[in-house]
Design an enzyme around this catalytic site. Structure first.
Site, short mmCIF file in Angstrom:
data_model
loop_
_atom_site.label_atom_id
_atom_site.label_comp_id
_atom_site.label_asym_id
_atom_site.label_seq_id
_atom_site.Cartn_x
_atom_site.Cartn_y
_atom_site.Cartn_z
CE LYS A 1 -13.32 -2.20 0.93
NZ LYS A 1 -12.96 -3.11 1.63
CE LYS B 1 -4.44 -1.55 1.92
NZ LYS B 1 -5.44 -1.03 2.76
CE LYS C 1 -6.24 -7.48 -1.82
NZ LYS C 1 -6.32 -7.18 -0.51
P1 TYM Z 1 -10.81 -5.42 3.57
O1 TYM Z 1 -11.82 -4.27 3.92
O2 TYM Z 1 -9.71 -5.15 2.80
O3 TYM Z 1 -11.62 -6.68 3.25
C1 TYM Z 1 -12.75 -7.23 4.04
C2 TYM Z 1 -12.79 -8.71 4.14
O4 TYM Z 1 -12.78 -9.07 2.73
C3 TYM Z 1 -11.85 -9.89 2.24
N1 TYM Z 1 -11.23 -9.76 1.00
C4 TYM Z 1 -11.11 -10.82 -0.03
N2 TYM Z 1 -11.34 -12.09 0.15
C5 TYM Z 1 -11.06 -12.80 -0.81
N3 TYM Z 1 -10.45 -12.13 -2.17
C6 TYM Z 1 -10.28 -10.96 -2.37
N4 TYM Z 1 -10.05 -10.39 -3.57
C7 TYM Z 1 -10.59 -10.10 -0.81
N5 TYM Z 1 -10.56 -8.82 -0.86
C8 TYM Z 1 -11.03 -8.55 0.38
C9 TYM Z 1 -10.62 -9.57 3.37
O5 TYM Z 1 -9.66 -10.57 3.69
C10 TYM Z 1 -11.38 -9.04 4.51
O6 TYM Z 1 -11.85 -10.44 5.24
N6 TYM Z 1 -7.70 -5.16 7.35
C11 TYM Z 1 -9.06 -5.56 7.02
C12 TYM Z 1 -10.24 -5.07 7.98
C13 TYM Z 1 -9.99 -5.07 9.42
C14 TYM Z 1 -10.21 -6.40 10.23
C15 TYM Z 1 -10.20 -6.20 11.44
C16 TYM Z 1 -10.57 -7.64 9.79
C17 TYM Z 1 -9.90 -4.30 10.29
N7 TYM Z 1 -9.56 -4.80 11.44
C18 TYM Z 1 -10.12 -7.28 12.41
C19 TYM Z 1 -10.68 -8.83 10.69
C20 TYM Z 1 -10.68 -8.52 11.94
C21 TYM Z 1 -9.30 -5.29 5.61
O7 TYM Z 1 -8.47 -4.22 5.03
O8 TYM Z 1 -10.32 -5.89 5.27
#
Ligand code: TYM
Length: 334
Positions: free
Chosen positions: A199, A113, A196
């Site tokens: 968004k 990032k 990957k």
């Molecule tokens: P974020 O917002 O990027 O994504 C949310 C969830 O979607 C999953 N995900 C995917 N799974 C499969 N293929 C993909 N291409 C894909 N893109 C996103 C992510 O693995 C996630 O489960 N750091 C986290 C947010 C967060 C969090 C937490 C998660 C903050 N605190 C505590 C778990 C527990 C994130 O950026 O997710």
């Protein structure tokens, strides 16, 4: 020893994608019957990269709508936005003092990032994983459903819990288990099978959004990158064919079947025929979710009330944990 409890978060930083749905939201909905669940729109995490303030509130409500439309029942689970419970940020500060610089330096997501201009990345982006650990541990959550890309962050959460417990000779935090399951734990970009689906990808063609209409879904799948060979007849034949592997994984996950079954069904088929079937399937699953999101977004005040109520319940759970942490650390408390 620790009560089974689930926490997971989603950033309100743009459109929800098929990756979010298959890697996370859909699994959340499956888990709600067996666990006490807390699901969070992590707005504090979102602002580690620039977010338009006018868009933030709308995106937060849209993620809430996406969760509910995916089947998560807000009356049985806790749904709220992170900034409404200040306990996360307070515990995160303590974790900033527990986590080591060396640990954060190894985080691949920060490197990706921040890119080449690391000097210009926000400090928040660097300590992002500490806040994530705080999200989870402020509820002593034992299980965290996520997509494959969050694995490393969850390992750091375990390291932080362990170090805190050791340093203060207290069995205060559980060692959290990741829950990564389904046929599409890592959905890849439609334009590049080695990247990957995200968004934040500048190209909208690279992803299917959860609220894309049938025409957009059909167009994106038709134009999805493939290779010149027909479908293989076994899963081993997907090796070194990242685009084919991705589309088959998506098909399997959307239909709740295994990749083996899908490969057998389409053995020897041309991509064009497979893509037509995949489009029908994607539209049949995402269509109703998109419409439901639209209906929910028509009443933002109601969504906001849901998050407000969720935050009150969340704080009831986190306040005693934070209190215990403060006492353990030796802070004076009234
Ligand atoms: P974020 O917002 O990027 O994504 C949310 C969830 O979607 C999953 N995900 C995917 N799974 C499969 N293929 C993909 N291409 C894909 N893109 C996103 C992510 O693995 C996630 O489960 N750091 C986290 C947010 C967060 C969090 C937490 C998660 C903050 N605190 C505590 C778990 C527990 C994130 O950026 O997710």
């Amino acid at each position: 020893m620790f009560q089974k409890r689930i926490f997971s978060g989603v950033q309100p930083s743009g459109n929800l994608t098929l990756g979010n749905y298959l890697g996370a939201l859909r699994n959340f909905a499956k888990l709600q019957n067996d666990f006490e669940c807390i699901f969070c729109m992590v707005d504090l995490h979102a602002i580690t990269v620039w977010q338009d303030p006018k868009e933030m509130a709308r995106q937060t409500l849209e993620v809430a709508a996406g969760m509910i439309a995916s089947g998560i029942d807000p009356t049985r689970n806790i749904l709220f936005n992170q900034s409404r419970n200040p306990d996360h940020a307070q515990l995160a500060w303590i974790f900033n003092c527990v986590a080591r610089v060396g640990w954060l330096n190894r985080m691949t997501q920060f490197k990706e990032k921040a890119g080449k201009d690391r000097e210009n990345a926000s400090v928040g982006l660097y300590v992002y994983p500490n806040l994530m650990a705080a999200d989870i541990l402020v509820y002593k959550a034992t299980h965290v459903p996520v997509g494959d890309d969050q694995k490393q962050h969850l390992e750091l959460t375990r390291d932080i819990a362990q170090k805190f417990n050791n340093d203060y000779a207290a069995e205060l935090f559980p060692i959290t288990e990741p829950l990564i399951f389904g046929a599409a734990t890592r959905v890849m970009s439609l334009r590049d099978g080695t990247k990957k689906m995200s968004k934040s990808d500048p190209s909208d063609q690279s992803r299917i959004n959860m609220n894309d209409g049938p025409d957009a879904i059909a167009d994106k799948i038709r134009r999805a990158r493939t290779d010149p060979h027909p479908m293989p007849d076994n899963v081993a034949g997907l090796e070194d064919r990242p685009e084919a592997a991705n589309l088959i994984g998506i098909y399997a996950a959307l239909s709740d079947r295994t990749r083996e079954e899908i490969v057998t069904e389409f053995a020897g088929a041309q991509f064009s025929a497979f893509k037509t079937k995949l489009t029908d399937l994607a539209v049949s699953v995402l269509g109703p979710i998109g419409s439901s999101m639209q209906r929910l977004m028509a009443d933002p005040a109601e969504l906001d009330r849901i998050l407000d109520r969720g935050a009150v319940k969340a704080r009831e759970l986190s306040a005693p944990v934070l209190d215990e942490v403060y006492r353990t650390v030796g802070f004076l408390k009234s």
